[in-house]
Write an enzyme that holds these catalytic residues in place. Structure first.
Site, PDB file in Angstrom:
ATOM      1  N   ASP A   1      -8.162   2.316   3.924  1.00 34.48           N
ATOM      2  CA  ASP A   1      -6.885   2.715   3.309  1.00 34.48           C
ATOM      3  C   ASP A   1      -6.743   1.936   2.002  1.00 34.48           C
ATOM      4  O   ASP A   1      -5.802   1.183   1.794  1.00 34.48           O
ATOM      5  CB  ASP A   1      -5.751   2.376   4.288  1.00 34.48           C
ATOM      6  CG  ASP A   1      -4.444   3.073   3.938  1.00 34.48           C
ATOM      7  OD1 ASP A   1      -4.458   3.955   3.059  1.00 34.48           O
ATOM      8  OD2 ASP A   1      -3.415   2.723   4.541  1.00 34.48           O
TER       9      ASP A   1
ATOM     10  N   LYS B   1       5.482  -8.489   9.065  1.00 34.23           N
ATOM     11  CA  LYS B   1       5.527  -7.029   9.231  1.00 34.23           C
ATOM     12  C   LYS B   1       6.175  -6.752  10.585  1.00 34.23           C
ATOM     13  O   LYS B   1       5.718  -7.266  11.607  1.00 34.23           O
ATOM     14  CB  LYS B   1       4.085  -6.499   9.170  1.00 34.23           C
ATOM     15  CG  LYS B   1       3.937  -5.023   8.938  1.00 34.23           C
ATOM     16  CD  LYS B   1       2.498  -4.717   8.512  1.00 34.23           C
ATOM     17  CE  LYS B   1       2.209  -3.233   8.485  1.00 34.23           C
ATOM     18  NZ  LYS B   1       0.867  -2.915   7.985  1.00 34.23           N
TER      19      LYS B   1
ATOM     20  N   ALA C   1       9.420  -3.909   1.640  1.00 30.98           N
ATOM     21  CA  ALA C   1       8.806  -2.581   1.661  1.00 30.98           C
ATOM     22  C   ALA C   1       9.047  -1.962   3.028  1.00 30.98           C
ATOM     23  O   ALA C   1       9.149  -2.683   4.022  1.00 30.98           O
ATOM     24  CB  ALA C   1       7.303  -2.685   1.418  1.00 30.98           C
TER      25      ALA C   1
ATOM     26  N   ALA D   1       7.998   1.573   5.571  1.00 29.62           N
ATOM     27  CA  ALA D   1       7.297   2.840   5.795  1.00 29.62           C
ATOM     28  C   ALA D   1       7.616   3.327   7.206  1.00 29.62           C
ATOM     29  O   ALA D   1       8.464   2.750   7.880  1.00 29.62           O
ATOM     30  CB  ALA D   1       5.805   2.648   5.594  1.00 29.62           C
ATOM     31  N   SER D   2       6.923   4.398   7.654  1.00 31.77           N
ATOM     32  CA  SER D   2       7.312   4.994   8.930  1.00 31.77           C
ATOM     33  C   SER D   2       7.041   4.077  10.106  1.00 31.77           C
ATOM     34  O   SER D   2       7.803   4.056  11.064  1.00 31.77           O
ATOM     35  CB  SER D   2       6.584   6.318   9.119  1.00 31.77           C
ATOM     36  OG  SER D   2       5.196   6.110   9.105  1.00 31.77           O
ATOM     37  N   VAL D   3       5.980   3.288  10.038  1.00 36.91           N
ATOM     38  CA  VAL D   3       5.624   2.460  11.193  1.00 36.91           C
ATOM     39  C   VAL D   3       6.292   1.088  11.126  1.00 36.91           C
ATOM     40  O   VAL D   3       6.681   0.529  12.147  1.00 36.91           O
ATOM     41  CB  VAL D   3       4.093   2.312  11.299  1.00 36.91           C
ATOM     42  CG1 VAL D   3       3.720   1.325  12.382  1.00 36.91           C
ATOM     43  CG2 VAL D   3       3.454   3.663  11.571  1.00 36.91           C
ATOM     44  N   ALA D   4       6.439   0.530   9.930  1.00 33.41           N
ATOM     45  CA  ALA D   4       6.888  -0.860   9.848  1.00 33.41           C
ATOM     46  C   ALA D   4       7.578  -1.162   8.536  1.00 33.41           C
ATOM     47  O   ALA D   4       7.546  -0.359   7.603  1.00 33.41           O
ATOM     48  CB  ALA D   4       5.668  -1.768   9.980  1.00 33.41           C
ATOM     49  N   GLN D   5       8.209  -2.324   8.480  1.00 33.80           N
ATOM     50  CA  GLN D   5       8.653  -2.845   7.187  1.00 33.80           C
ATOM     51  C   GLN D   5       8.240  -4.307   7.076  1.00 33.80           C
ATOM     52  O   GLN D   5       7.951  -4.974   8.062  1.00 33.80           O
ATOM     53  CB  GLN D   5      10.152  -2.644   6.980  1.00 33.80           C
ATOM     54  CG  GLN D   5      11.037  -3.524   7.810  1.00 33.80           C
ATOM     55  CD  GLN D   5      12.514  -3.184   7.580  1.00 33.80           C
ATOM     56  OE1 GLN D   5      12.851  -2.062   7.212  1.00 33.80           O
ATOM     57  NE2 GLN D   5      13.386  -4.143   7.807  1.00 33.80           N
ATOM     58  N   VAL D   6       8.207  -4.788   5.821  1.00 38.58           N
ATOM     59  CA  VAL D   6       7.679  -6.130   5.583  1.00 38.58           C
ATOM     60  C   VAL D   6       8.761  -7.017   4.964  1.00 38.58           C
ATOM     61  O   VAL D   6       9.510  -6.574   4.086  1.00 38.58           O
ATOM     62  CB  VAL D   6       6.441  -6.059   4.656  1.00 38.58           C
ATOM     63  CG1 VAL D   6       5.950  -7.448   4.283  1.00 38.58           C
ATOM     64  CG2 VAL D   6       5.322  -5.277   5.336  1.00 38.58           C
TER      65      VAL D   6
HETATM   66  N1  ADP Z   1       0.435 -10.625   2.991  1.00 40.33           N
HETATM   67  C1  ADP Z   1       1.272 -10.041   2.118  1.00 40.33           C
HETATM   68  N2  ADP Z   1       1.648 -10.682   0.999  1.00 40.33           N
HETATM   69  C2  ADP Z   1       2.481 -10.098   0.118  1.00 40.33           C
HETATM   70  N3  ADP Z   1       3.026  -8.864   0.276  1.00 40.33           N
HETATM   71  C3  ADP Z   1       2.693  -8.176   1.362  1.00 40.33           C
HETATM   72  C4  ADP Z   1       1.796  -8.712   2.344  1.00 40.33           C
HETATM   73  N4  ADP Z   1       1.654  -7.795   3.320  1.00 40.33           N
HETATM   74  C5  ADP Z   1       2.412  -6.737   2.957  1.00 40.33           C
HETATM   75  N5  ADP Z   1       3.057  -6.947   1.793  1.00 40.33           N
HETATM   76  C6  ADP Z   1       3.967  -6.028   1.072  1.00 40.33           C
HETATM   77  O1  ADP Z   1       4.471  -5.053   1.981  1.00 40.33           O
HETATM   78  C7  ADP Z   1       4.001  -3.736   1.653  1.00 40.33           C
HETATM   79  C8  ADP Z   1       3.699  -2.949   2.922  1.00 40.33           C
HETATM   80  O2  ADP Z   1       2.744  -3.631   3.701  1.00 40.33           O
HETATM   81  P1  ADP Z   1       1.533  -2.877   4.401  1.00 40.33           P
HETATM   82  O3  ADP Z   1       0.816  -3.824   5.274  1.00 40.33           O
HETATM   83  O4  ADP Z   1       0.736  -2.186   3.357  1.00 40.33           O
HETATM   84  O5  ADP Z   1       2.311  -1.843   5.297  1.00 40.33           O
HETATM   85  P2  ADP Z   1       2.176  -0.258   5.454  1.00 40.33           P
HETATM   86  O6  ADP Z   1       1.225  -0.082   6.591  1.00 40.33           O
HETATM   87  O7  ADP Z   1       3.541   0.164   5.764  1.00 40.33           O
HETATM   88  O8  ADP Z   1       1.646   0.287   4.166  1.00 40.33           O
HETATM   89  C9  ADP Z   1       2.805  -3.970   0.770  1.00 40.33           C
HETATM   90  O9  ADP Z   1       2.575  -2.897  -0.103  1.00 40.33           O
HETATM   91  C10 ADP Z   1       3.168  -5.252   0.038  1.00 40.33           C
HETATM   92  O10 ADP Z   1       4.023  -4.983  -1.044  1.00 40.33           O
HETATM   93 MG    MG Z   2       0.144  -0.258   2.851  1.00 42.04          MG
END
Ligand code: ADP
Ligand code: MG
Length: 520
Positions: free
Chosen positions: A289, A154, A130, A132-137
């Site tokens: 959020d 992240k 995933a 977004a503007s601040v980070a990716q995972v």
């Molecule tokens: N601990 C986690 N386990 C599984 N998926 C995760 C986890 N953390 C984040 N993700 C995946 O990454 C996406 C973005 O993470 P998130 O922390 O919500 O970042 P953002 O601040 O960009 O929304 C989530 O919607 C999810 O799909």
């Molecule tokens: Mg999120």
């Protein structure tokens, strides 16, 4: 206040995009300062889709101007006091999704931040899941006590801090100009708005702070059976990298999957709302959020929350306020709800408590006649804020954030269970809190008005004592400093002392009687 070329070009581009999307077409030219009206007329020549909804136009424009403006928009969505209710609602539609920056770049950042080679940190490190503007995972695996486990990593988007800093400087400039030249700009306290945005951005771009929020939240809910928070791996976390336990669950954004995995959607809906309320009221620390993408359900059917970039805090006073107003509305005790506002000092004492409770009844009673599935607690809070504004209550930003989050939490709960009865769902949490925290007092209120009065005095005892202490201190200070003891000041002192000791005595008597009644 020099306008530098860089600022100017960026702001001009932002202005052009706003104009092209038609954000200014719905402005009432008569309300603008005379110098601004012609500019707006010119700007509107660029507009493509004219005369439609300003909120929708703003959402489109902000998404195009850039990530900082998306954040600004998301932030303004929580400030109806600044942009008005309609635009605030429209802004909640802003989506923060961007193209990923690639695995190699992410590995660079991980290695630089943690000071080790990626192979020494993780067994495997996957492609982004995933962005977004601040980070990716990324999904990765790491060894814990010799066993491999999946983790979510992240990674902060490269250059994002510089970009935010630059855009914030531009926004400050606009806010300064606006506050200097327009009374509307001053009324909206624009500099303060940018200040708050800057603080939010700071919190969101330092993952050690997000890790700390996750860990504090986890500690608060450790004994709650129906909610879980991923564990933070502090050894693999730094300012630009956050490593969390991987959540193997179905996201609430994929209801088909949630249902296919056999989860009880109705029970989940209730959990979403109840946990939110419990965190706000009991812990004073809530996830702000709570949209579907940040909530999962795991194999055991527990709700899992992720993404702790935006959290809300409520002080002791606001928590009690929240519990008491909800309790008051549930039990239809409008006088009580009114009193709570006066006691908290939110509504100035010059207003009539009777009139205020009458206004509260006007918003509370209809709730008990409409269909349960049509009731919205968030709507109730919105109406409440409208009424309180009439009675000079100043907007309290922490309560506005709570109300905005409640809108989202309710929305998620209703998608899980369209017939959800919000009142019934909230009732046990609110009652539980009241009993636990204001129990003896609640008990006393049942035992009759005179004892209730006593209890009230006792509740106010700390304040009474503080008043008394202050008065006594003032007297001894006067004695120390050797003020001239004119007949007038002697009398004033005697009066203060009499007052202070009377109240002290009254308070102590009340407390003793109360204790005797409770424990005797
Ligand atoms: N601990 C986690 N386990 C599984 N998926 C995760 C986890 N953390 C984040 N993700 C995946 O990454 C996406 C973005 O993470 P998130 O922390 O919500 O970042 P953002 O601040 O960009 O929304 C989530 O919607 C999810 O799909
Ligand atoms: Mg999120």
């Amino acid at each position: 206040m020099l306008l530098q070329t860089g600022n100017f070009l960026r702001l001009a581009r932002a202005g052009y995009i706003l104009a092209r999307e038609g954000v200014f077409t719905s402005l009432d030219l008569n309300l603008l300062p005379p110098a601004a009206a012609p500019l707006v007329r010119i700007a509107n020549l660029f507009a493509v889709g004219k005369g439609e909804n300003a909120g929708a136009a703003l959402v489109r424009a902000l998404s195009q101007i850039g990530p900082s403006y998306v954040k600004l928009g998301q932030f303004l969505a929580t400030r109806p006091d600044v942009v008005g209710g309609e635009i605030a609602d429209a802004l909640t539609a802003l989506q923060d999704r961007m193209a990923p920056f690639g695995r190699a770049k992410a590995i660079d950042i991980v290695e630089r931040s943690l000071g080790r080679k990626v192979d020494e940190i993780f067994l495997s490190f996957g492609e982004p899941v995933a962005a977004a503007s601040v980070a990716q995972v990324h999904m990765a695996t790491a060894l814990y006590d010799g066993k491999p486990r999946k983790v979510a990593v992240k990674v902060l988007r490269p250059g994002v801090e510089g970009q935010f800093a630059r855009d914030l400087r531009d926004m400050y400039m606009v806010a300064r100009v606006a506050e200097r030249w327009s009374s509307e700009g001053r009324r909206l306290r624009m500099i303060e708005v940018v200040d708050t945005l800057a603080r939010t951005v700071k919190l969101e771009t330092d993952f050690r702070l997000e890790a700390a929020a996750a860990s504090e939240f986890a500690e608060n809910v450790a004994n709650d059976p129906d909610i879980k928070v991923p564990h933070v791996d502090w050894d693999r976390t730094a300012r630009e990298v956050l490593t969390l336990e991987w959540i193997d669950g179905a996201p609430l954004s994929d209801l088909e999957r949630v249902a296919a995995e056999g989860h009880d959607l109705k029970a989940l809906g209730a959990h979403v709302l109840q946990s939110f309320l419990r965190h706000a009221m009991r812990d004073g620390f809530f996830h702000a959020d709570m949209h579907q993408g940040n909530l999962f359900v795991d194999k055991q059917g527990r709700l899992v929350a992720i993404d702790f970039g935006i959290m809300g805090r409520l002080g002791e006073k606001e928590r009690r306020f929240l519990a008491e107003i909800l309790y008051g509305f549930i039990t239809r005790d409008y006088r009580r709800v009114a009193e709570v506002h006066f006691e908290a000092g939110y509504v100035p004492a010059k207003h009539s408590i009777e009139e205020f409770s009458q206004a509260l009844r006007a918003i509370g009673e209809p709730l008990h006649t409409v269909n349960a599935s049509d009731i919205s607690m968030a709507r109730l809070l919105t109406l409440l804020f409208e009424v309180t504004a009439l009675f000079d209550m100043r907007t309290r930003t922490e309560l506005v954030l709570l109300q905005k989050t409640m809108v989202v939490a309710e929305g998620v709960a209703r998608t899980l269970d369209p017939k959800l009865d919000i009142w019934k769902t909230c009732d046990p949490v609110v009652r539980g809190w009241i009993e636990e925290n204001l129990g003896p007092k609640a008990k006393i209120e049942d035992a009759g008005k005179s004892i209730a009065e006593l209890a009230r005095l006792a509740t106010h005892l700390p304040k009474t004592l503080a008043d008394a202490e202050m008065a006594i201190e003032r007297i001894s200070r006067m004695a120390d400093q050797g003020v001239d003891l004119s007949p007038h000041s002697i009398e004033a002192m005697a009066e203060t002392r009499r007052h202070a000791s009377n109240r002290l005595l009254l308070g102590l008597t009340a407390l003793t009687l109360l204790a005797a009644w409770l424990f005797g």
